[in-house]
Enzyme design. Sequence first.
Site, PDB file in Angstrom:
ATOM      1  N   ASP A  39       0.854  -1.190   0.000  1.00  0.00           N
ATOM      2  CA  ASP A  39       0.000   0.000   0.000  1.00  0.00           C
ATOM      3  C   ASP A  39       0.890   1.240   0.000  1.00  0.00           C
ATOM      4  OD1 ASP A  39      -3.207   0.559   0.941  1.00  0.00           O
ATOM      5  OD2 ASP A  39      -1.777   2.208   1.138  1.00  0.00           O
ATOM      6  N   ILE A  40       0.484   2.245  -0.749  1.00  0.00           N
ATOM      7  CA  ILE A  40       1.286   3.463  -0.877  1.00  0.00           C
ATOM      8  C   ILE A  40       1.294   4.270   0.420  1.00  0.00           C
ATOM      9  CG2 ILE A  40      -0.494   5.096  -1.690  1.00  0.00           C
ATOM     10  CD1 ILE A  40       1.487   5.862  -3.936  1.00  0.00           C
ATOM     11  N   ASN A  97     -12.775  -3.257   2.553  1.00  0.00           N
ATOM     12  CA  ASN A  97     -13.721  -2.154   2.603  1.00  0.00           C
ATOM     13  C   ASN A  97     -14.658  -2.254   1.404  1.00  0.00           C
ATOM     14  OD1 ASN A  97     -12.562  -0.972   4.918  1.00  0.00           O
ATOM     15  ND2 ASN A  97     -10.989   0.001   3.669  1.00  0.00           N
ATOM     16  N   GLU A 105     -12.394   3.257  -1.337  1.00  0.00           N
ATOM     17  CA  GLU A 105     -12.030   4.419  -2.145  1.00  0.00           C
ATOM     18  C   GLU A 105     -11.621   4.057  -3.562  1.00  0.00           C
ATOM     19  OE1 GLU A 105      -9.299   6.834   0.141  1.00  0.00           O
ATOM     20  OE2 GLU A 105     -11.023   7.723   1.173  1.00  0.00           O
ATOM     21  N   VAL A 106     -11.182   2.828  -3.773  1.00  0.00           N
ATOM     22  CA  VAL A 106     -10.796   2.392  -5.120  1.00  0.00           C
ATOM     23  C   VAL A 106     -11.770   1.296  -5.553  1.00  0.00           C
ATOM     24  CG1 VAL A 106      -8.989   1.416  -6.562  1.00  0.00           C
ATOM     25  CG2 VAL A 106      -8.373   2.954  -4.678  1.00  0.00           C
ATOM     26  N   HIS A 110     -10.151  -5.109  -3.504  1.00  0.00           N
ATOM     27  CA  HIS A 110      -8.819  -5.279  -2.911  1.00  0.00           C
ATOM     28  C   HIS A 110      -8.967  -5.733  -1.475  1.00  0.00           C
ATOM     29  CE1 HIS A 110     -10.119  -1.075  -2.670  1.00  0.00           C
ATOM     30  NE2 HIS A 110      -9.511  -1.002  -1.495  1.00  0.00           N
ATOM     31  N   HIS A 112      -6.987  -5.741   2.010  1.00  0.00           N
ATOM     32  CA  HIS A 112      -5.847  -5.218   2.769  1.00  0.00           C
ATOM     33  C   HIS A 112      -5.312  -6.339   3.647  1.00  0.00           C
ATOM     34  CE1 HIS A 112      -6.747  -0.794   2.206  1.00  0.00           C
ATOM     35  NE2 HIS A 112      -7.952  -1.285   1.965  1.00  0.00           N
TER      36      HIS A 112
HETATM   37  P1  5GP Z   1      -9.806   1.464   0.315  1.00  0.00           P
HETATM   38  O1  5GP Z   1     -10.089   2.656   1.188  1.00  0.00           O
HETATM   39  O2  5GP Z   1     -10.412   1.603  -1.058  1.00  0.00           O
HETATM   40  O3  5GP Z   1     -10.120   0.166   0.985  1.00  0.00           O
HETATM   41  O4  5GP Z   1      -8.229   1.435   0.162  1.00  0.00           O
HETATM   42  C1  5GP Z   1      -7.534   1.928  -0.937  1.00  0.00           C
HETATM   43  C2  5GP Z   1      -6.057   1.825  -0.602  1.00  0.00           C
HETATM   44  O5  5GP Z   1      -5.330   2.033  -1.787  1.00  0.00           O
HETATM   45  C3  5GP Z   1      -5.571   2.846   0.417  1.00  0.00           C
HETATM   46  O6  5GP Z   1      -5.020   2.164   1.540  1.00  0.00           O
HETATM   47  C4  5GP Z   1      -4.521   3.639  -0.355  1.00  0.00           C
HETATM   48  O7  5GP Z   1      -3.404   4.008   0.437  1.00  0.00           O
HETATM   49  C5  5GP Z   1      -4.141   2.692  -1.475  1.00  0.00           C
HETATM   50  N1  5GP Z   1      -3.698   3.352  -2.693  1.00  0.00           N
HETATM   51  C6  5GP Z   1      -4.331   4.365  -3.338  1.00  0.00           C
HETATM   52  N2  5GP Z   1      -3.649   4.708  -4.449  1.00  0.00           N
HETATM   53  C7  5GP Z   1      -2.585   3.867  -4.516  1.00  0.00           C
HETATM   54  C8  5GP Z   1      -1.518   3.734  -5.451  1.00  0.00           C
HETATM   55  O8  5GP Z   1      -1.417   4.436  -6.461  1.00  0.00           O
HETATM   56  N3  5GP Z   1      -0.606   2.754  -5.200  1.00  0.00           N
HETATM   57  C9  5GP Z   1      -0.689   1.954  -4.102  1.00  0.00           C
HETATM   58  N4  5GP Z   1       0.259   1.033  -3.935  1.00  0.00           N
HETATM   59  N5  5GP Z   1      -1.690   2.061  -3.195  1.00  0.00           N
HETATM   60  C10 5GP Z   1      -2.617   3.004  -3.410  1.00  0.00           C
END
Ligand code: 5GP
Length: 129
Positions: A39-40, A97, A105-106, A110, A112
């Site tokens: 994760d970034i 999530n 958010e994406v 995915h 985690h």
């Molecule tokens: P969500 O809130 O959708 O469950 O988590 C999305 C995750 O994607 C977040 O933890 C965020 O830090 C990670 N993320 C967003 N953009 C990028 C990216 O460009 N590269 C990587 N490696 N992680 C990302």
Amino acid sequence: MAVSGLGAYDDQNIFARILRGEIPCRKVYEDSWALAFDDISPQAPVHVLVIPKGRWVSIADFTAHASEAEIAGFWRAVGAVGKQLGLEPAGYRLLVNTGEDGGQEVAHLHVHLFGGRPLGRMLERPAGG
Ligand code: 5GP
């Protein structure tokens, strides 16, 4: 911003672009079903995202529409990541999530994977809640 877990798949989402190699990632695992990368913005010493290679918006979309082989292959990959990272003896946590209340958010499914220290309570408790 949180997204719906039920919308149409957008091929321009960030994880689709990572899968196509258009955006770099720190890869930790790959097989025919899944890709895993750091994760970034890590929230634990180990914070890896495991994504299916298919075009699935969320766990809701995936479990409703993916084939048995893809579902099995993906979850086996998730377990393989935990093993490969050496986390099995101490343990780790998975989080998916989903949709707006879940804080997704994406809009590409995915998982985690967190580890590397005791992870505490499962959920943040809002004050008064
Ligand atoms: P969500 O809130 O959708 O469950 O988590 C999305 C995750 O994607 C977040 O933890 C965020 O830090 C990670 N993320 C967003 N953009 C990028 C990216 O460009 N590269 C990587 N490696 N992680 C990302």
